[in-house]
Design an enzyme around this catalytic site. Sequence first.
Site, PDB file in Angstrom:
ATOM      1  N   PRO A 167      -2.621  -0.523  -0.642  1.00 39.81           N
ATOM      2  CA  PRO A 167      -3.646   0.203  -1.389  1.00 39.81           C
ATOM      3  C   PRO A 167      -3.835   1.579  -0.745  1.00 39.81           C
ATOM      4  O   PRO A 167      -3.751   1.718   0.475  1.00 39.81           O
ATOM      5  CB  PRO A 167      -4.909  -0.635  -1.214  1.00 39.81           C
ATOM      6  CG  PRO A 167      -4.464  -1.948  -0.672  1.00 39.81           C
ATOM      7  CD  PRO A 167      -3.185  -1.674   0.055  1.00 39.81           C
TER       8      PRO A 167
ATOM      9  N   LYS B 194      -6.995  -7.609   0.609  1.00 39.08           N
ATOM     10  CA  LYS B 194      -5.678  -7.351   1.186  1.00 39.08           C
ATOM     11  C   LYS B 194      -5.829  -7.073   2.677  1.00 39.08           C
ATOM     12  O   LYS B 194      -6.859  -6.587   3.120  1.00 39.08           O
ATOM     13  CB  LYS B 194      -5.023  -6.165   0.479  1.00 39.08           C
ATOM     14  CG  LYS B 194      -4.783  -6.455  -0.996  1.00 39.08           C
ATOM     15  CD  LYS B 194      -3.928  -5.415  -1.652  1.00 39.08           C
ATOM     16  CE  LYS B 194      -3.701  -5.814  -3.113  1.00 39.08           C
ATOM     17  NZ  LYS B 194      -2.672  -5.022  -3.742  1.00 39.08           N
TER      18      LYS B 194
END
Length: 123
Positions: free
Chosen positions: A10, A42
């Site tokens: 990300p 994540k």
Amino acid sequence: MRTANRWPMPLLTVTTNMEIYPDHQEQILIKLSAFVAQLLGKPESYVMVQLQSGQPMLMGGTNEPCAHLRLKSLGLPEDSTEGLSTALCDAITGQLRIPANRIYIEFANPARHMWGWDKGTFG
């Protein structure tokens, strides 16, 4: 296709017209990195956060504090952008004191072959 890494990176980019001093920038980056990892579920080891402060920007015709955010991640849940918007605005308001109505957010869920890392792509 990369299989060793199930958690594509990300990337959160925060651009603001506020001048943020270097010693405070690192603190903000550390907090936002942990926040994005938790928000998207994540591992933080794959999160990248970029802070661009002191940028010439106007919003609504004024140079009052404002920010433009870009959140890019493979598999970004498009049906969750409303909640992500709320969470990101709250985080930026908390860290930078920029009101939510002075923040624009751009969400991106690129094709796997359009996201590169470690001499390859995820597609």
